[in-house]
Motif scaffolding. Structure first.
Motif, PDB file in Angstrom:
ATOM      1  N   LYS A 197      57.311  -9.563   0.521  1.00  0.00           N
ATOM      2  CA  LYS A 197      57.829 -10.516  -0.468  1.00  0.00           C
ATOM      3  C   LYS A 197      59.257 -10.170  -0.869  1.00  0.00           C
ATOM      4  N   GLY A 198      60.012  -9.689   0.117  1.00  0.00           N
ATOM      5  CA  GLY A 198      61.427  -9.418  -0.095  1.00  0.00           C
ATOM      6  C   GLY A 198      61.753  -8.095  -0.739  1.00  0.00           C
ATOM      7  N   GLN A 199      60.760  -7.386  -1.234  1.00  0.00           N
ATOM      8  CA  GLN A 199      61.021  -6.134  -1.939  1.00  0.00           C
ATOM      9  C   GLN A 199      61.285  -4.995  -0.955  1.00  0.00           C
ATOM     10  N   TYR A 200      62.391  -4.304  -1.162  1.00  0.00           N
ATOM     11  CA  TYR A 200      62.756  -3.119  -0.390  1.00  0.00           C
ATOM     12  C   TYR A 200      62.831  -3.392   1.113  1.00  0.00           C
ATOM     13  N   SER A 201      63.167  -4.610   1.464  1.00  0.00           N
ATOM     14  CA  SER A 201      63.321  -4.945   2.875  1.00  0.00           C
ATOM     15  C   SER A 201      64.720  -4.563   3.340  1.00  0.00           C
ATOM     16  N   GLN A 202      64.798  -4.041   4.550  1.00  0.00           N
ATOM     17  CA  GLN A 202      66.090  -3.676   5.123  1.00  0.00           C
ATOM     18  C   GLN A 202      66.603  -4.842   5.952  1.00  0.00           C
ATOM     19  N   GLY A 203      67.890  -5.128   5.818  1.00  0.00           N
ATOM     20  CA  GLY A 203      68.486  -6.210   6.579  1.00  0.00           C
ATOM     21  C   GLY A 203      68.785  -5.788   8.006  1.00  0.00           C
ATOM     22  N   LEU A 204      69.513  -6.641   8.714  1.00  0.00           N
ATOM     23  CA  LEU A 204      69.890  -6.369  10.097  1.00  0.00           C
ATOM     24  C   LEU A 204      71.387  -6.588  10.250  1.00  0.00           C
ATOM     25  N   ILE A 205      72.014  -5.778  11.092  1.00  0.00           N
ATOM     26  CA  ILE A 205      73.404  -6.026  11.464  1.00  0.00           C
ATOM     27  C   ILE A 205      73.464  -6.134  12.982  1.00  0.00           C
ATOM     28  N   PHE A 206      73.805  -7.325  13.452  1.00  0.00           N
ATOM     29  CA  PHE A 206      73.882  -7.594  14.887  1.00  0.00           C
ATOM     30  C   PHE A 206      75.294  -7.264  15.358  1.00  0.00           C
ATOM     31  N   MET A 207      75.393  -6.314  16.286  1.00  0.00           N
ATOM     32  CA  MET A 207      76.686  -5.816  16.741  1.00  0.00           C
ATOM     33  C   MET A 207      76.833  -6.055  18.236  1.00  0.00           C
ATOM     34  N   GLY A 208      77.965  -6.615  18.633  1.00  0.00           N
ATOM     35  CA  GLY A 208      78.189  -6.845  20.051  1.00  0.00           C
ATOM     36  C   GLY A 208      79.350  -7.784  20.278  1.00  0.00           C
ATOM     37  N   ALA A 209      79.784  -7.868  21.508  1.00  0.00           N
ATOM     38  CA  ALA A 209      80.928  -8.703  21.878  1.00  0.00           C
ATOM     39  C   ALA A 209      80.628 -10.184  21.626  1.00  0.00           C
ATOM     40  N   PRO A 210      81.645 -11.031  21.644  1.00  0.00           N
ATOM     41  CA  PRO A 210      81.424 -12.469  21.442  1.00  0.00           C
ATOM     42  C   PRO A 210      80.525 -13.069  22.523  1.00  0.00           C
ATOM     43  N   GLY A 211      79.797 -14.125  22.142  1.00  0.00           N
ATOM     44  CA  GLY A 211      79.034 -14.893  23.115  1.00  0.00           C
ATOM     45  C   GLY A 211      77.686 -14.333  23.497  1.00  0.00           C
ATOM     46  N   LEU A 212      77.112 -13.455  22.652  1.00  0.00           N
ATOM     47  CA  LEU A 212      75.805 -12.871  22.967  1.00  0.00           C
ATOM     48  C   LEU A 212      74.677 -13.464  22.117  1.00  0.00           C
ATOM     49  N   GLY A 213      75.010 -14.420  21.261  1.00  0.00           N
ATOM     50  CA  GLY A 213      73.970 -15.104  20.485  1.00  0.00           C
ATOM     51  C   GLY A 213      73.654 -14.478  19.141  1.00  0.00           C
ATOM     52  N   LYS A 214      74.582 -13.727  18.583  1.00  0.00           N
ATOM     53  CA  LYS A 214      74.332 -13.076  17.293  1.00  0.00           C
ATOM     54  C   LYS A 214      74.141 -14.107  16.177  1.00  0.00           C
ATOM     55  N   THR A 215      75.053 -15.076  16.124  1.00  0.00           N
ATOM     56  CA  THR A 215      74.945 -16.103  15.082  1.00  0.00           C
ATOM     57  C   THR A 215      73.744 -17.002  15.333  1.00  0.00           C
ATOM     58  N   HIS A 216      73.431 -17.251  16.589  1.00  0.00           N
ATOM     59  CA  HIS A 216      72.237 -18.022  16.945  1.00  0.00           C
ATOM     60  C   HIS A 216      71.003 -17.399  16.286  1.00  0.00           C
ATOM     61  N   LEU A 217      70.903 -16.085  16.343  1.00  0.00           N
ATOM     62  CA  LEU A 217      69.731 -15.398  15.803  1.00  0.00           C
ATOM     63  C   LEU A 217      69.679 -15.459  14.277  1.00  0.00           C
ATOM     64  N   VAL A 218      70.810 -15.226  13.609  1.00  0.00           N
ATOM     65  CA  VAL A 218      70.760 -15.239  12.140  1.00  0.00           C
ATOM     66  C   VAL A 218      70.512 -16.647  11.605  1.00  0.00           C
ATOM     67  N   VAL A 219      71.027 -17.660  12.299  1.00  0.00           N
ATOM     68  CA  VAL A 219      70.747 -19.037  11.895  1.00  0.00           C
ATOM     69  C   VAL A 219      69.259 -19.344  12.085  1.00  0.00           C
ATOM     70  N   SER A 220      68.686 -18.854  13.174  1.00  0.00           N
ATOM     71  CA  SER A 220      67.253 -19.051  13.426  1.00  0.00           C
ATOM     72  C   SER A 220      66.418 -18.390  12.336  1.00  0.00           C
TER      73      SER A 220
END
Length: 287
Positions: free
Chosen positions: A118-141
């Motif tokens: 329920k959102g408590q103490y959840s760790q986020g994600l940082i997607f790291m990599g060169a352009p064009g690998l779908g990082k924004t695709h994943l966070v939008v999903s």
């Protein structure tokens, strides 16, 4: 072993989700599908009941939960060009790199854990990599599923564009606080294109405010995309590049820590789990 029978779909437009995504004025918006019809309240969103004592009451119909999720999603600010991006459209088949499949699994696991806790103490994600690998695709999903399936408040911000808006706001006597506050307090915040640009002292001060405010709040989760890595594999040659080329290729020259500073980087690494992506820019892969 018998193959699984596919369940018939009644509405091809929404695939029976009862809502669709559209691109409206540069933002992704959700709206009710034309097939959405509640036979209980007949569209009034309210149900009239009578208690055993003969007192009439009005209660909200269960179908109204979808309307609330649609309203919530339409406040997320997802750019319109990502109207079709969902987990189902994220390709992990060859020639995609195996790290992209891992990133997809991490994204789905994040949602599972976030909802369970329920959102408590959840760790986020940082997607790291060169352009064009779908990082924004994943966070939008992730945003689409968190909001539309679970009713979680999310917002999307392209940090580079936010800085531009703040600069423009100075000329109209709009304070930084008015731009920043809507993002600082949201349950799940997506920061896209972190460290893009020159990262001046002023820009880093704004970023530090963002990260520090969320770092000190246990029930706020941050998802980040960046072209910069935590370590550089090898230095790049830049002697003959012009300024525009140097800025666009800076992710090959600097690490993320060098771009945003040790303090912000340290807090970000504590707040978010690293998800490294490798592979070829999908824009350059011939179909």
């Amino acid at each position: 072993m018998k193959p699984k029978t596919r369940q018939a779909i009644d509405c091809s437009r929404c695939r029976d989700r009862k809502y669709v995504f559209i691109n409206q004025k540069g933002k992704v918006r959700a709206e009710e599908c034309s097939c959405f019809e509640c036979k209980i309240c007949e569209g009034s969103r309210r149900i009239f009941e009578e208690t055993p004592e003969g007192i009439s009451k009005i209660r909200e119909c269960e179908c109204n939960s979808l309307i609330k999720k649609i309203t919530l999603f339409n406040q997320a600010g997802v750019p319109g060009k990502f109207v079709h991006e969902e987990f189902s459209s994220y390709s992990v088949d060859p020639p995609q790199h195996r790290t992209q499949k891992n990133a997809l699994l991490h994204s789905k696991k994040f949602i599972e854990d976030y909802v369970a806790r329920k959102g408590q103490y959840s760790q986020g994600l940082i997607f790291m990599g060169a352009p064009g690998l779908g990082k924004t695709h994943l966070v939008v999903s992730i945003i689409k599923e968190l909001v539309m399936q679970n009713g979680v408040e999310c917002k999307f911000v392209d940090f580079f564009e936010l800085l531009r808006d703040i600069r423009h706001g100075y000329g109209e006597d709009i304070s930084e606080k008015e731009f920043i506050d809507p993002y600082v307090g949201v349950q799940v915040l997506v920061i896209d294109e972190l460290a893009k640009g020159r990262n001046t002292d002023w820009e880093l001060t704004i970023l530090d405010h963002f990260i520090s405010a969320r770092y000190n709040d246990d029930d706020k989760v941050t998802l980040v995309t960046t072209n910069f890595r935590d370590k550089l594999e090898k230095p790049a040659a830049y002697s003959n590049r012009n300024e525009k080329q140097s800025l666009s290729d800076a992710y090959q020259k600097y690490s993320l820590e060098e771009k945003i500073g040790a303090r912000i980087y340290s807090r970000l690494m504590e707040m978010c789990k690293k998800v490294n992506l490798e592979g070829k820019d999908y824009r350059h892969i011939q179909p």
